[in-house]
Enzyme design. Sequence first.
Site, short mmCIF file in Angstrom:
data_model
loop_
_atom_site.label_atom_id
_atom_site.label_comp_id
_atom_site.label_asym_id
_atom_site.label_seq_id
_atom_site.Cartn_x
_atom_site.Cartn_y
_atom_site.Cartn_z
N GLY A 81 1.02 -0.86 0.05
CA GLY A 81 -0.19 0.41 0.17
C GLY A 81 0.81 1.34 -0.03
N CYS A 330 1.33 2.33 12.39
CA CYS A 330 2.89 2.52 12.10
C CYS A 330 3.02 3.81 13.21
CB CYS A 330 2.44 3.53 10.48
SG CYS A 330 0.88 3.34 9.87
C1 LIG Z 1 -2.04 -0.42 5.91
C2 LIG Z 1 -2.44 0.60 4.83
C3 LIG Z 1 -1.70 1.43 4.16
C4 LIG Z 1 0.51 0.31 3.72
O1 LIG Z 1 0.16 -0.30 3.42
P1 LIG Z 1 1.43 -1.11 3.91
O2 LIG Z 1 1.01 -2.86 2.45
O3 LIG Z 1 1.17 -2.00 4.79
O4 LIG Z 1 2.63 -0.87 3.16
C5 LIG Z 1 -1.59 2.32 3.28
N1 LIG Z 1 -3.19 2.82 3.47
C6 LIG Z 1 -3.83 2.26 4.49
C7 LIG Z 1 -5.48 3.32 4.34
C8 LIG Z 1 -3.44 0.99 5.54
O5 LIG Z 1 -4.87 1.22 6.24
#
Ligand SMILES: *Cc1c(COP(=O)(O)O)cnc(C)c1O
Length: 388
Positions: A81, A330
């Site tokens: 993400g 995070c």
């Molecule tokens: C978890 C999350 C991300 C990050 O995704 P990763 O695959 O952990 O880098 C980005 N946006 C939202 C809304 C998330 O919940």
Amino acid sequence: MTSLDYSKNQPATIYLDHSATTPTDPRVVEAMLPYFTTIYGNVSSAHRIGQQAHGAVEKSRETIADILNCTPDEIIFTSGGSESDNLAVRGVGGRHFITTPIEHSAIGKTICQLAEKQGAEYTLLPVDDTGKVYPQDLREIIRRDTGLVSVMYANNEVGTVQPIAELAAVAHERCVLFHTDAVQAAGQLPLDVRALDVDLLSLSAHKFYGPKGIGALYVRKGVKLSASQTGGGQEFGYRAGTHATPLIVGLAKALELAYAEYDTRVAHYQGLRDRLIRHVLNAVPGAILTGHPTDRLASHASFIFEGIHGQFLIDALDSQGIAASGASACKAGSHAPSSVLLALGYSPELASASLRLTVGVQTTPAEIDEAVGAILQCVGQLSRVVAA
Ligand SMILES: *Cc1c(COP(=O)(O)O)cnc(C)c1O
């Protein structure tokens, strides 16, 4: 194995942190395995074992494209993400960005860095006390030189769902591109990019029972994007690097299962979420529900407990075997108030008193009841500490 059963591995844990991450579905692991050990060829290789891997990656792309109602060449595989969000923002670029004060930091910090280092400007859309943004506000702040509007589909901290199609329509009235971070929405809301009318959309597999370290970015045909990572020209030149074949297969399998079992899963989440919200609000003194009362993720309950420090509550629950979180994962360990709750208008004191509980496929009503009992007990103990 056809259902998720992790109880063997984690007998003592009641896991209520599915917005942070989910376990990988054993059926997904099974689908991935041959691509580690047997069909390990490089997708770019011309020989048979490379071409078998190539076939698996392209089949995965088709599976995802079917669910998103787009064409396979509109799907770019990324490492997750965060990378999808970075690729959308940095790849589209522009003089001016519009976003919200409650985005994931993969959007928020990326736009801030472009503002600091490259002189870009940005405007934040206001949010109300439930975390909603309004298309009319976007209409008022959008500019001729706006390069991208980015609004998350559903918020990771308070679960509020945004009116994405209406917001995208306003951006398109002015010929401005629209991106949505759909990482939390995937598996709980429709992902039809034509109905949503978005130009870019981010996904991450580990939020819907897929593996960590893999995601995708939908990029509507015709959108001009600059590469985030240059090299071997993989992913239509947008994202270089040898394909992570097992992870890509896992992403597609997890998304396929999430939408094949969509109705059952969403009904299951909703029942547990509503039970949790009802019992917490009835039983725990000083409990406030944060986020939107109805337009919220099916799996998502979030609260403030007046007079309690969220981090102490999370630690106390953890010692009772309940895995929960405050703000987003995070920011775990941070004692700063949640910037999302501050943006919703809560005082710094209340914004430090948050608890997020997110249910999953394997969560049971008995676990919810046990968690409510533990919350009641921990909140009672912590408020006595404060009063003493
Ligand atoms: C978890 C999350 C991300 C990050 O995704 P990763 O695959 O952990 O880098 C980005 N946006 C939202 C809304 C998330 O919940």
